[in-house]
Design an enzyme around this catalytic site. Structure first.
Site, PDB file in Angstrom:
ATOM      1  CG  ASP A  17      -4.560  24.832  16.410  1.00  0.00           C
ATOM      2  OD1 ASP A  17      -5.690  24.371  16.592  1.00  0.00           O
ATOM      3  OD2 ASP A  17      -3.735  24.350  15.609  1.00  0.00           O
ATOM      4  CG  ASP A  27      -1.991  23.970  12.124  1.00  0.00           C
ATOM      5  OD1 ASP A  27      -2.887  24.275  12.931  1.00  0.00           O
ATOM      6  OD2 ASP A  27      -1.887  22.842  11.627  1.00  0.00           O
ATOM      7  CG  ASP A  52      -5.910  27.673  13.976  1.00  0.00           C
ATOM      8  OD1 ASP A  52      -6.778  27.494  14.865  1.00  0.00           O
ATOM      9  OD2 ASP A  52      -5.089  26.819  13.638  1.00  0.00           O
TER      10      ASP A  52
HETATM   11  P1  ADP Z   1      -9.832  21.038  15.615  1.00  0.00           P
HETATM   12  O1  ADP Z   1      -9.913  22.401  16.228  1.00  0.00           O
HETATM   13  O2  ADP Z   1      -9.181  20.055  16.535  1.00  0.00           O
HETATM   14  O3  ADP Z   1      -9.218  21.046  14.231  1.00  0.00           O
HETATM   15  P2  ADP Z   1     -12.564  20.849  14.447  1.00  0.00           P
HETATM   16  O4  ADP Z   1     -13.225  22.094  14.924  1.00  0.00           O
HETATM   17  O5  ADP Z   1     -12.165  20.802  13.025  1.00  0.00           O
HETATM   18  O6  ADP Z   1     -11.333  20.473  15.451  1.00  0.00           O
HETATM   19  O7  ADP Z   1     -13.533  19.617  14.733  1.00  0.00           O
HETATM   20  C1  ADP Z   1     -14.113  19.421  16.010  1.00  0.00           C
HETATM   21  C2  ADP Z   1     -14.623  18.009  16.158  1.00  0.00           C
HETATM   22  O8  ADP Z   1     -15.613  17.703  15.130  1.00  0.00           O
HETATM   23  C3  ADP Z   1     -13.549  16.948  15.972  1.00  0.00           C
HETATM   24  O9  ADP Z   1     -12.812  16.717  17.147  1.00  0.00           O
HETATM   25  C4  ADP Z   1     -14.393  15.742  15.567  1.00  0.00           C
HETATM   26  O10 ADP Z   1     -14.959  15.106  16.694  1.00  0.00           O
HETATM   27  C5  ADP Z   1     -15.509  16.346  14.739  1.00  0.00           C
HETATM   28  N1  ADP Z   1     -15.174  16.276  13.307  1.00  0.00           N
HETATM   29  C6  ADP Z   1     -14.753  17.288  12.508  1.00  0.00           C
HETATM   30  N2  ADP Z   1     -14.536  16.853  11.262  1.00  0.00           N
HETATM   31  C7  ADP Z   1     -14.794  15.518  11.247  1.00  0.00           C
HETATM   32  C8  ADP Z   1     -14.743  14.474  10.263  1.00  0.00           C
HETATM   33  N3  ADP Z   1     -14.369  14.697   9.001  1.00  0.00           N
HETATM   34  N4  ADP Z   1     -15.088  13.229  10.650  1.00  0.00           N
HETATM   35  C9  ADP Z   1     -15.462  12.981  11.921  1.00  0.00           C
HETATM   36  N5  ADP Z   1     -15.519  13.896  12.891  1.00  0.00           N
HETATM   37  C10 ADP Z   1     -15.206  15.152  12.573  1.00  0.00           C
HETATM   38 MG    MG Z   2      -4.532  23.078  13.871  1.00  0.00          MG
END
Ligand code: ADP
Ligand code: MG
Length: 292
Positions: free
Chosen positions: A38, A237, A241
């Site tokens: 991740d 983490d 995941d």
């Molecule tokens: P990661 O696997 O990096 O944790 P997520 O699947 O949670 O990513 O989120 C994917 C994308 O959605 C982020 O890179 C962001 O662009 C957008 N995103 C998610 N949550 C938020 C938030 N609270 N505010 C703004 N953008 C968000």
């Molecule tokens: Mg992570």
């Protein structure tokens, strides 16, 4: 496998901060061919910092940040925490949003001070019919720097970008090198966009990055690799995941991460350091050799 060798192996691994949930995992870990990491909180420190604010149209940077912060303070996402912290550090006041909605993998939506605000990915904006053509170059430039850039729309109009940067863990690059030297394939997987993912992937030397994976898609990606005959270790983490950790041949949770990840995993890596992955595999190999 003799119980004695398993006990001894588990004990030595624990001294290195590698906690196997059961003896069978210690026996199986040596079969791993592919390690899926991740990104946020695993390869990186997972503590992003607000770095860039771009306000477009009839709105000041401060107004934009105040609206964005009022929405993000309701979100529990690490990106949201980074944005809110950055806004507070700039001394900007926030109000309470109404009708807050988190859209996992895409972003957030809410009304605040009589205005509709949306913060998130290109897909989120496209789905809502917001024209983001004028943001393209700026988004690309930020992403090439390895930053996570989020689009902001106010009352249905593209109004700017906020970007955050996360730092790579000091140990990640050498730990990934070690896995590759052991002949393993190393893949990074993230919900973040492809360009940001590739910038980080190049920095740490993974073979490839699977990006823009929605939260429910991580387990599917692991299954695809397994169908190609690979024995997959998933390392993560976050809550998102957990399904992938459970599906993988061996799930490894970072001990500083969420309880949900640790519950789903077979191994907990007490040190945040990715060197523990190679340590776990070596301990397994040694145990198997003693058994034979
Ligand atoms: P990661 O696997 O990096 O944790 P997520 O699947 O949670 O990513 O989120 C994917 C994308 O959605 C982020 O890179 C962001 O662009 C957008 N995103 C998610 N949550 C938020 C938030 N609270 N505010 C703004 N953008 C968000
Ligand atoms: Mg992570």
């Amino acid at each position: 496998a003799t119980p004695t060798s398993i006990m001894a192996g588990s004990g030595r691994a624990a001294e290195l901060g590698v906690l196997f949930k059961g003896g069978e995992h210690l026996e199986l870990t040596h079969r791993i061919t592919t390690v899926v990491l991740d990104k946020t909180g695993t390869v990186t420190n997972g503590k992003p910092v607000l770095t860039d604010v771009i306000a477009e149209g009839n709105i000041t940077e401060e107004q934009l940040l105040s609206l964005v912060g009022s929405v993000e303070k309701q979100s529990e996402h690490p990106l949201a925490e980074a944005i809110v912290q950055g806004i507070k550090d700039r001394g900007i006041s926030l109000s309470d949003p109404d009708d807050f909605e988190a859209i996992p993998g895409y972003g957030v939506k809410a009304a605040s001070g009589g205005r509709n605000i949306m913060v998130g990915t290109r897909k989120l904006m496209n789905q809502s019919g917001i024209d983001i053509a004028s943001a393209a170059e700026k988004m690309e430039a930020l992403e090439k720097d390895g930053k996570t850039a989020m689009l902001v729309a106010v009352d249905g109009v593209y109004s700017g970008i906020v970007a955050v940067a996360d730092t790579v863990k000091e140990s990640s690059k050498a730990a990934i090198r070690r896995l590759k030297d052991m002949g393993l394939e190393v893949i990074m997987m993230t919900g973040d966009n492809q360009r940001t993912a590739e910038a980080i992937a190049a920095e740490v030397g993974v073979d490839r990055a699977i990006a823009e994976v929605l939260p429910e898609g991580k387990a599917e990606e692991v299954k695809k690799l397994q169908m190609q005959g690979k024995h997959v270790a998933m390392v993560g983490d976050g809550i998102n995941d957990a399904p992938a950790l459970a599906v993988a041949d061996i799930g490894m949770a970072i001990g500083t991460g969420t309880d949900v990840a640790m519950e789903a995993a077979d191994i907990t890596l007490m040190r945040g350091d990715l060197n523990s992955i190679a340590d776990a595999i070596l301990m397994s190999k040694k145990t198997i050799r003693n058994i034979k």
